[in-house]
Design a protein around this motif. Structure first.
Motif, PDB file in Angstrom:
ATOM      1  N   ARG A   1      37.115 -28.972 -12.784  1.00  0.00           N
ATOM      2  CA  ARG A   1      38.148 -28.551 -12.543  1.00  0.00           C
ATOM      3  C   ARG A   1      37.845 -28.120 -10.704  1.00  0.00           C
ATOM      4  O   ARG A   1      37.667 -28.624  -9.949  1.00  0.00           O
ATOM      5  CB  ARG A   1      37.619 -26.423 -12.500  1.00  0.00           C
ATOM      6  CG  ARG A   1      36.883 -26.179 -14.168  1.00  0.00           C
ATOM      7  CD  ARG A   1      38.589 -25.606 -14.632  1.00  0.00           C
ATOM      8  NE  ARG A   1      38.005 -25.597 -15.892  1.00  0.00           N
ATOM      9  CZ  ARG A   1      38.658 -25.210 -17.274  1.00  0.00           C
ATOM     10  NH1 ARG A   1      39.971 -25.702 -16.475  1.00  0.00           N
ATOM     11  NH2 ARG A   1      38.250 -24.820 -18.326  1.00  0.00           N
TER      12      ARG A   1
ATOM     13  N   GLY B   1      42.437 -24.973  -9.313  1.00  0.00           N
ATOM     14  CA  GLY B   1      41.606 -24.518 -11.022  1.00  0.00           C
ATOM     15  C   GLY B   1      42.606 -25.498 -11.831  1.00  0.00           C
ATOM     16  O   GLY B   1      41.618 -25.123 -13.567  1.00  0.00           O
TER      17      GLY B   1
ATOM     18  N   THR C   1      42.780 -28.342 -14.808  1.00  0.00           N
ATOM     19  CA  THR C   1      41.542 -28.945 -15.617  1.00  0.00           C
ATOM     20  C   THR C   1      42.126 -30.776 -15.597  1.00  0.00           C
ATOM     21  O   THR C   1      43.253 -30.928 -15.760  1.00  0.00           O
ATOM     22  CB  THR C   1      41.474 -27.850 -16.816  1.00  0.00           C
ATOM     23  OG1 THR C   1      41.554 -26.776 -17.583  1.00  0.00           O
ATOM     24  CG2 THR C   1      40.353 -29.138 -18.150  1.00  0.00           C
TER      25      THR C   1
ATOM     26  N   HIS D   1      47.226 -29.012 -16.078  1.00  0.00           N
ATOM     27  CA  HIS D   1      46.330 -30.341 -16.438  1.00  0.00           C
ATOM     28  C   HIS D   1      46.933 -31.672 -15.949  1.00  0.00           C
ATOM     29  O   HIS D   1      47.749 -31.964 -16.266  1.00  0.00           O
ATOM     30  CB  HIS D   1      45.893 -30.423 -18.294  1.00  0.00           C
ATOM     31  CG  HIS D   1      45.182 -28.934 -18.957  1.00  0.00           C
ATOM     32  ND1 HIS D   1      46.492 -27.725 -19.180  1.00  0.00           N
ATOM     33  CD2 HIS D   1      43.966 -28.340 -19.384  1.00  0.00           C
ATOM     34  CE1 HIS D   1      45.056 -26.395 -19.307  1.00  0.00           C
ATOM     35  NE2 HIS D   1      44.671 -27.142 -19.197  1.00  0.00           N
TER      36      HIS D   1
END
Length: 303
Positions: free
Chosen positions: A253, A189, A191, A162
Motif C-alpha cells: 500500500r 493507500g 495498492t 491500483h
C-alpha cells in the motif's frame, strides 16, 4: 557474439542504496558481454556491474531488445501463454479489485492482464509499454495502452487506485525511482501488485543473468526497495507455480508522508556463493547453446 547494438560498459554502485560495497557472485552473462552479478553488502540487492550506462537502456529497449531476446517476440505473438498467465494473476488479485477500481499497469506487454481485467465489474484498466511491437499487439487485441512510459502521462490525470508491474522492475536501472514514479500515480493507500524473478528460487543456468536484468531480487531486498520507494508491504510470497516459476509476489500500500526504512539483515555471502555454484554448474554449456541460437537468428535475418 556479434549484435548490431554493442553497449559500452561502466562500473556502477548499488542502484537501490548507492553503496559501493559489493561481493562478486558470477563473472559472466548469457550473451558473453562480461556483465558480472554482484551482491550489495548493504541492502542485499543483486545487480550487474559493469553494465551499460543508464542512458543506453532506453535505446536498447527501442532498438535492440527483440534482437537480443527473439524468443520474447515469438511468445507474445502467440497469445496462449500470456493469456493463461494473466488468468492466474486475475485469480490471485481479483479480491483486491472491487467495482470502481482504476488500475495502471507498468510494462503491460501485449495487454493480456489488461484484457483479463475486463471480466471484472466496473474495473478500469490501462497500461504503459515502451515496446512498439507490444503496443500494436495490445491495441489489436483490445487492450488499452495510454503511453510508452510513465513520464509521458499527463501530470493532471486523476490518481489510480491500483498499480501493477509484473516482471518489470528487474529491467529498471533504478528500481526505487521507478516505484516512486509509479507511486506518484497512485492515491494515498493505493495498492501495488508486483512480481519479479526470485533469485532464491529454483532457477538454473544463465537464463536469469543477462543484459535486460540490471537488478535482481531476493525476498529481503525486494521488501527493502519497495519500502524505500514509499510503500508498506502487505504480503510477500515466493511462487513456484506453472507459468510463474521462480517468482516473488508482493502486495503493498502507498504510504502518506515520509518514513524510515531499516536496512535488511546482512545477506549470507557463503550461502549465495553456494547457490550460484549449484545453479550455474553447467553455465559453459548454456553459453554454447545461446551462441548457437544467436547464430541461427542471424542466419534467419532476426539480428
Amino acid at each position: 557474439m556479434s549484435f548490431r547494438w554493442q553497449p559500452t560498459l561502466e562500473a556502477t554502485a548499488c542502484p537501490a542504496c548507492g553503496s559501493a560495497h559489493a561481493h562478486p557472485l558470477f563473472p559472466q552473462d548469457r550473451h558473453g558481454l562480461g556483465l558480472a552479478t554482484h551482491l550489495c553488502l548493504r541492502c542485499g540487492l543483486l545487480y550487474l556491474t559493469p553494465r551499460p550506462p543508464a542512458s543506453s537502456y532506453a535505446d536498447f529497449y527501442l532498438h535492440a531488445y527483440e534482437a537480443y531476446f527473439p524468443s520474447r517476440a515469438r511468445l507474445i505473438a502467440q497469445p496462449n501463454i500470456p493469456a493463461a498467465t494473466a488468468q492466474l494473476r486475475l485469480a490471485a488479485y481479483r479480491h483486491l479489485l472491487p467495482p470502481g477500481s482504476r488500475l495502471l499497469e507498468l510494462g503491460a506487454g501485449d495487454g493480456s492482464f489488461l484484457r483479463a481485467l475486463s471480466s471484472l465489474p466496473a474495473v478500469e484498466a490501462c497500461g504503459v509499454e515502451p515496446s512498439a511491437l507490444c503496443r500494436e499487439l495490445c491495441h489489436s487485441r483490445g487492450g488499452r495502452i495510454i503511453a510508452p512510459a510513465l513520464e509521458d502521462l499527463s501530470p493532471n490525470a486523476p490518481p489510480y487506485s491500483h498499480a501493477a508491474a509484473f516482471h518489470v522492475l528487474e529491467h529498471c536501472v533504478n528500481p526505487v525511482e521507478t516505484l516512486r514514479s509509479l507511486g506518484a500515480r497512485l492515491a494515498d493507500g493505493g495498492t501495488l501488485l508486483l512480481e519479479v524473478p526470485n533469485l532464491a528460487g529454483r532457477w538454473r543456468g544463465l537464463g536469469m543473468l543477462h543484459l535486460a536484468h540490471p537488478v535482481m531480487f531476493l525476498p529481503a531486498s525486494l521488501r527493502y526497495v519497495v519500502e524505500t520507494a514509499g510503500f508498506t508491504v502487505v504480503s510477500l510470497e515466493e511462487r513456484e507455480d506453472p507459468l510463474l516459476e521462480c517468482s516473488l509476489r508482493l502486495i503493498a500500500r502507498k504510504q502518506a508522508g515520509p518514513h524510515l526504512v531499516p536496512h535488511p539483515a546482512a545477506p549470507d555471502r557463503a550461502a549465495l556463493d553456494s547457490l550460484f555454484r549449484q545453479r550455474l554448474r553447467w553455465w559453459r554449456l548454456d553459453r554454447c547453446r545461446y551462441q548457437l541460437q544467436a547464430w541461427l537468428n542471424r542466419s534467419q535475418g532476426h539480428l
